[in-house]
Write a protein that holds these residues in place. Structure first.
Motif, PDB file in Angstrom:
ATOM      1  N   SER A 288       0.764  -1.108  -0.353  1.00  3.48           N
ATOM      2  CA  SER A 288       0.045   0.731   0.010  1.00  3.48           C
ATOM      3  C   SER A 288       0.898   1.013  -0.009  1.00  3.48           C
ATOM      4  CB  SER A 288      -0.801   0.107   1.668  1.00  3.48           C
ATOM      5  OG  SER A 288      -0.652   0.299   2.499  1.00  3.48           O
ATOM      6  N   ARG A 289       2.024   0.948   0.689  1.00  4.11           N
ATOM      7  CA  ARG A 289       2.857   2.375   0.177  1.00  4.11           C
ATOM      8  C   ARG A 289       3.228   2.858  -0.445  1.00  4.11           C
ATOM      9  NH1 ARG A 289       5.247   3.156   6.804  1.00  4.11           N
ATOM     10  NH2 ARG A 289       6.227   3.918   5.556  1.00  4.11           N
ATOM     11  N   ALA A 290       3.991   1.235  -1.104  1.00 10.28           N
ATOM     12  CA  ALA A 290       4.790   1.341  -2.856  1.00 10.28           C
ATOM     13  C   ALA A 290       3.797   1.989  -3.559  1.00 10.28           C
ATOM     14  CB  ALA A 290       4.973  -0.336  -2.878  1.00 10.28           C
ATOM     15  N   TRP A 291       2.687   1.654  -3.287  1.00 14.29           N
ATOM     16  CA  TRP A 291       1.724   1.948  -4.352  1.00 14.29           C
ATOM     17  C   TRP A 291       0.983   3.006  -4.201  1.00 14.29           C
ATOM     18  CZ3 TRP A 291       0.108   1.683  -9.396  1.00 14.29           C
ATOM     19  CH2 TRP A 291      -0.781   2.540  -9.768  1.00 14.29           C
ATOM     20  N   SER A 292       1.457   3.637  -2.862  1.00 10.94           N
ATOM     21  CA  SER A 292       1.020   5.916  -2.728  1.00 10.94           C
ATOM     22  C   SER A 292       1.883   6.454  -2.964  1.00 10.94           C
ATOM     23  CB  SER A 292       0.952   6.163  -0.873  1.00 10.94           C
ATOM     24  OG  SER A 292      -1.086   5.112  -0.903  1.00 10.94           O
TER      25      SER A 292
ATOM     26  N   ASP B 240      -8.727   8.407  -7.763  1.00 10.79           N
ATOM     27  CA  ASP B 240      -9.505   7.564  -7.704  1.00 10.79           C
ATOM     28  C   ASP B 240      -8.545   6.029  -8.097  1.00 10.79           C
ATOM     29  OD1 ASP B 240     -12.005   6.193  -7.879  1.00 10.79           O
ATOM     30  OD2 ASP B 240     -12.302   6.335 -10.009  1.00 10.79           O
ATOM     31  N   LEU B 241      -7.982   5.599  -9.389  1.00 10.47           N
ATOM     32  CA  LEU B 241      -7.862   4.631  -9.280  1.00 10.47           C
ATOM     33  C   LEU B 241      -6.787   4.292  -7.687  1.00 10.47           C
ATOM     34  CD1 LEU B 241      -6.253   2.460 -11.447  1.00 10.47           C
ATOM     35  CD2 LEU B 241      -4.594   3.830 -12.043  1.00 10.47           C
ATOM     36  N   ARG B 242      -5.827   4.866  -7.378  1.00  8.60           N
ATOM     37  CA  ARG B 242      -4.709   5.257  -6.313  1.00  8.60           C
ATOM     38  C   ARG B 242      -5.913   4.125  -5.015  1.00  8.60           C
ATOM     39  NH1 ARG B 242      -3.532  10.697  -3.152  1.00  8.60           N
ATOM     40  NH2 ARG B 242      -5.485  10.380  -2.605  1.00  8.60           N
TER      41      ARG B 242
END
Length: 116
Positions: free
Chosen positions: A46-50, A77-79
């Motif tokens: 989750s942190r990597a995606w953000s 929205d995608l995030r």
């Protein structure tokens, strides 16, 4: 483990109703590669995606062109959809029969809303 979760989530997300721009972003190797590289380095999915997508959102928000500034909503929205998926949460939905008053409605919520 986090890499497998994000990779599996990626496959699931690309099968759900997304706008064309969101599908293109999910398929963008540059965006995904940044997240996968952080995960491979030990960061939580989750942190990597953000961390991978937030700079993109900021650049769209800062764009001179109003079209690109409006696309920041697609990225947020995608995030948020990916983060909800990683957390095991369902996508948000507007209950039938309600009136929505908002400055902005994320594309996924709009697409999932039944307009009567």
């Amino acid at each position: 483990m986090a890499l497998a979760v994000l990779a599996q989530g990626w496959e699931t997300l690309t099968q759900k109703p997304f706008s064309r721009s969101q599908i293109a972003l999910l398929e963008d190797d540059n965006l995904a590669a940044a997240a996968f590289a952080l995960i491979a380095g030990g960061e939580a999915a989750s942190r990597a995606w953000s961390a991978a997508i937030d700079p993109e959102i900021a650049s769209y928000d800062a764009a001179d062109d109003p079209y690109f500034r409006a696309r920041a909503s697609d990225l947020r929205d995608l995030r948020d959809r990916v983060l909800r998926h990683l957390a095991g949460e369902a996508d948000q939905a507007v209950p039938a029969g309600v009136i929505v008053a908002a400055d902005d409605m994320p594309p996924s919520i709009f697409l999932a809303t039944r307009l009567a």
